[in-house]
Design a protein around this motif. Structure first.
Motif, PDB file in Angstrom:
ATOM      1  N   LEU A 151       0.813  -1.214   0.000  1.00 19.01           N
ATOM      2  CA  LEU A 151       0.000   0.000   0.000  1.00 19.01           C
ATOM      3  C   LEU A 151       0.849   1.268   0.000  1.00 19.01           C
ATOM      4  N   ASN A 152       2.138   1.135   0.313  1.00 21.81           N
ATOM      5  CA  ASN A 152       3.031   2.292   0.240  1.00 21.81           C
ATOM      6  C   ASN A 152       3.236   2.772  -1.191  1.00 21.81           C
ATOM      7  N   GLU A 153       2.781   1.988  -2.179  1.00 25.57           N
ATOM      8  CA  GLU A 153       2.902   2.395  -3.580  1.00 25.57           C
ATOM      9  C   GLU A 153       1.622   3.031  -4.121  1.00 25.57           C
ATOM     10  N   LYS A 154       0.594   3.147  -3.292  1.00 28.92           N
ATOM     11  CA  LYS A 154      -0.698   3.581  -3.809  1.00 28.92           C
ATOM     12  C   LYS A 154      -0.670   4.998  -4.375  1.00 28.92           C
ATOM     13  N   HIS A 155       0.222   5.834  -3.865  1.00 25.00           N
ATOM     14  CA  HIS A 155       0.304   7.222  -4.344  1.00 25.00           C
ATOM     15  C   HIS A 155       0.674   7.285  -5.826  1.00 25.00           C
TER      16      HIS A 155
END
Length: 231
Positions: A151-155
């Motif tokens: 989820l740290n890549e969602k941006h």
């Protein structure tokens, strides 16, 4: 329906792929991303279905660097273990670069500008990764594994992404599903659908994992999504 080989980005390898072509000019292209079992009869059937809808469909072999051409069964214990071993050994970062090569090939060599990807299981995770790391036009993931850990890549998700989440998925527990919802429910590019009581693999083309009503509902949502964003 043919088999082809697509050059890697560095030109040093060839990615095997099953290609299903529509009649006439493609309305767009769909990459069909395999489960852990290879480009098997079920994945080829999904590709053929997209071709019947007017898309160029391409199903690349994710494990070609390990052992090309595998077709394994989730219903045979030894083959399931082999499939899990292949996933554990898979270089997902390199695999995304291979998918970038497939996207480029579709756009440049096949002349189809808009490209979507639909993936299943491991491929559902890859659908999320592709949405965050490439310029693909739209992605759909069915019962993607380990998305809660990324989820740290969602941006970085700039193009539309749809995820189908069966609530009784024995590979993606309730805590993981909760994290996915908390992380992505308010994302302007992401659509999440829950399927109450369904398990992992509910949209498989072949075998006892399939839930007909759930599969048809999810597939219609996917088809409508691609019609809007791919063509």
């Amino acid at each position: 329906m043919t088999n082809t080989e697509i050059p890697t980005l560095d030109g040093k390898g060839l990615i095997p792929a099953y290609v299903a072509r529509p009649e006439g000019t493609p309305r767009g292209a769909i990459i069909v991303q395999q489960e852990i079992f290879g480009v098997d009869a079920g994945i080829r059937r999904k590709a053929d279905s997209w071709a019947a809808k007017g898309y160029l469909a391409v199903a690349p072999d994710s494990f070609w660097r390990q052992k090309p051409g595998i077709e394994l069964s989730p219903y045979v214990e030894e083959e399931m273990a082999q499939a899990l071993d292949h996933m554990a050994a898979h270089d997902f970062d390199l695999g995304i670069r291979d998918l970038e090569a497939v996207i480029h090939w579709i756009r440049r060599e096949e002349g189809v500008p808009k490209v979507g990807l639909v993936g299943f299981c491991m491929g559902g995770k890859i659908a999320y990764m592709v949405a965050a790391r490439t310029d693909i036009d739209a992605s759909v993931g069915y019962y993607g594994v380990m998305i809660d850990q990324m989820l740290n890549e969602k941006h970085a998700i700039a193009r539309p992404l749809m995820l189908h989440i069966p609530t009784a998925d024995h590979f993606v527990d309730a805590a993981a599903q909760k994290a996915i919802h908390e992380g992505l429910d308010d994302h302007p590019r992401v659509t999440l659908w829950d399927y109450e009581g369904l398990d992992h693999g509910f949209a498989a083309e072949i075998g006892a994992r399939r839930d007909e009503a759930g599969a048809q509902l999810a597939d219609k949502r996917t088809a409508d999504f691609f019609a809007e964003h791919v063509g």
